[in-house]
Design an enzyme around this catalytic site. Sequence first.
Site, PDB file in Angstrom:
ATOM      1  CB  CYS A 310      -0.954  -0.055   1.187  1.00 19.22           C
ATOM      2  SG  CYS A 310      -2.187   1.269   1.240  1.00 19.22           S
ATOM      3  CG  LEU A 311       1.544   5.640   2.334  1.00 16.25           C
ATOM      4  CD1 LEU A 311       1.565   6.437   1.049  1.00 16.25           C
ATOM      5  CD2 LEU A 311       0.798   6.392   3.423  1.00 16.25           C
TER       6      LEU A 311
END
Length: 578
Positions: A310-311
Site C-alpha cells: 500500500c502506502l
Amino acid sequence: MPESQYQAFRNPQDRMLNGAVARLTQGLSPISLTLAWFDWAAHLAMAPGLQMRLIEKTGRKAAKLALYARRSLADPAAERAVEPLPGDHRFNDPEWGAFPFNLYAQSFLLSQQWWYAATHSVRGPSQHHQDMVWFVARQMLDVMSPANFIATNPVLLKRTLEQGGTNLLRGWQNWVEDQERRIANKPPAGAEAFQVGRNLALTPGKVVFRNHLIELIQYAPTTAQVHPEPVLIVPAWIMKYYILDLTPQNSLVKFLVDRGHTVFMISWRNPHSDDHALGMEDYLRKGVFAALDAINAVVPGQQVHGVGYCLGGTLLTIAAAALDRDDDRRLASMTLFAAQTDFRQAGELLLFIDDSQVTFIEDMMWDRGYLDASQMAGAFQMLRSNDLLWSRMVREYVLGERTPLNELMAWNADPTRMPYKMHKEYLHSLFLDNALANGHYLVDERPVAISDIRCPIFAVGADADHIAPWQSVYKIQLQSDVPVTFLLASGGHNAGIVSEPGRRNRRYQVATRSETDHYVDPETWRERTPVREGSWWPQWADWLAERSGALQVPPALGRAEAGLVALCDAPGTYVFQT
C-alpha cells in the site's frame, strides 16, 4: 515565513472552525459538495433535451415496475425488472421474492438506476463533480433502502415476529455496548479474543534496530540454509505491520522464512501530537533508508529484496528511484502489494481529494497534529455504506446478531494515526499533484523518476480493491523501463494480499512484460492472461528465489560489532502503541 503559512497562523479561528465542521462531516467539505452540486445542476438546467429524456426514463421505469408487479402476482418466480449491482447482497434472501417486498426492492433498484443515469448523463460537469453528486445520491438512497426497516424488510419482519421482539432488545444492548466502547476508546466487541504476541504476530524474531520512527524486526530462520539476499518489508503506516504476520496459518512472514529467506520488517511508530512535524522525508530517511542501512550492517555485502504494501509500496518506490538515480544498487528487486505510483486513477478515494477537501482535512488535523484513525475509517465506510455501514447496523442493531471477529477484522480494529505534516505532503504531492508519476517528486531537492529504477519489479493488484484499484497498480508497467511481472489476485485490498496457500476460492493471473514487449492495456491483459487457481504466494516466492543466490548459513540476529544487538523480542514495542 511564507505568506501562506503566515496567513494560516494569523487566522487560527478559521482553521478551528473548518476543523470542527470537518469532524462532523468525516472530512467532507460542504463547500466542495456545494460546488459539485451546482456544477451538475447548472448544466442539467441548460439541457432541456436531457430533462425530457429523464422524464421519459421515469415513465419507462414506472411502466417496467407495473409490468413486473402484474407478472409477479401470477408467478412469484417471474423475471425481475432489474438486478442488484455486483456486490449488493441486500436483497439476496428468498423472502424478497414475496409480494409486496419484491416491489419494494425493485422500486428501490430502479430508483438507483435512474439516479445513476441522472448524475452521469449530464454533459459539461467535471468527472470529479459528477462522481461526488452520485456519491451523495448513493448515500441518501442507502439511507432509504427498504432493507433498513422492519416494515419493508421481510427477513427483519419474520425474525422479529418469530422472536417476539427479543432481537430488538439484543440490538439495543449491542448499540449501547458499541457507544460505551466508542466513548471509552475501546476496540469493538470480540477484539479481546485477539492479542498481539499471544495469538497474533507470533513469528519469532528480534528487534535489532530502533529510532524515533521505526523498529526493525529481524525474524529467526527456520531452515538450515537461507538465500543470501535478505527481504525488507515496508508496510503502510496507516496500518500496523502484523497484517503480514497474523497467525502462523496466514502469516506471509512465516511463509517467507520457511522458504529460506531472511526477513526484516519495519514496525512504524504510532504518532501523537508531538510528532506532527514528521514529514514524508522523515518516513523516507528514518524509515526505508535507516532500515536498509541496518540490514546492510547485519548482512553486509548483499543486495536486498524490497517489498512494499500500500502506502509503504509507494514510499519504497520513491526510495528505489532515489537510490538508482544516485547509482546506489542496494535493491535486488522491488515488490509492490496493492501500491500505487500514479494517483490519477486512485479509485473512490479521489472523492475526498480536491483542494477544498484537502484544506478541510488539513484543518481537521491542525489542532491535534494528526489524522485520527476513526476519521479515516468513517470515510472508508461511506465508500461502501450499503455493505460496511447499513447492512452491519441492520444485522447488529435490528437482528441483534454479532458477526464474530476473525484475525483480519481484529487487526483492522487496531489502527494507527497519520502525522499532520506527512499526511499534508502526501495529499498534496502524490494525490493532487501526482508528482511521483510526473517526475516532480523531490528527494534531496532533486526529482526522482520511476524510470530510473534498475531492479526487476513484481507488482500485485487485487481485483476487488477499492483503495488501490488494480488498474492503477498496473500503471507501473507504463512508468518503468525494467521487466515487470504483474499479478492480479482475487479479493480486496487486504484479503487479496493475505491469501495464504490452502484458502478456498483463491485465484490469480500473472504475466511478465520484458523491456522489449509492447504495452497492453489492463482490460486486454486480463482477457489474455490465463486464470490460475490457488494462492499466489508460491508464484511470488519462486520469482524471489530465481533472483536470489545459492543457499548458505543464516546470519545472526543482529550484529554486535556494528552496534546492532537484539533490543527485545518480536513483535517489539511500537506495535503496542495506542
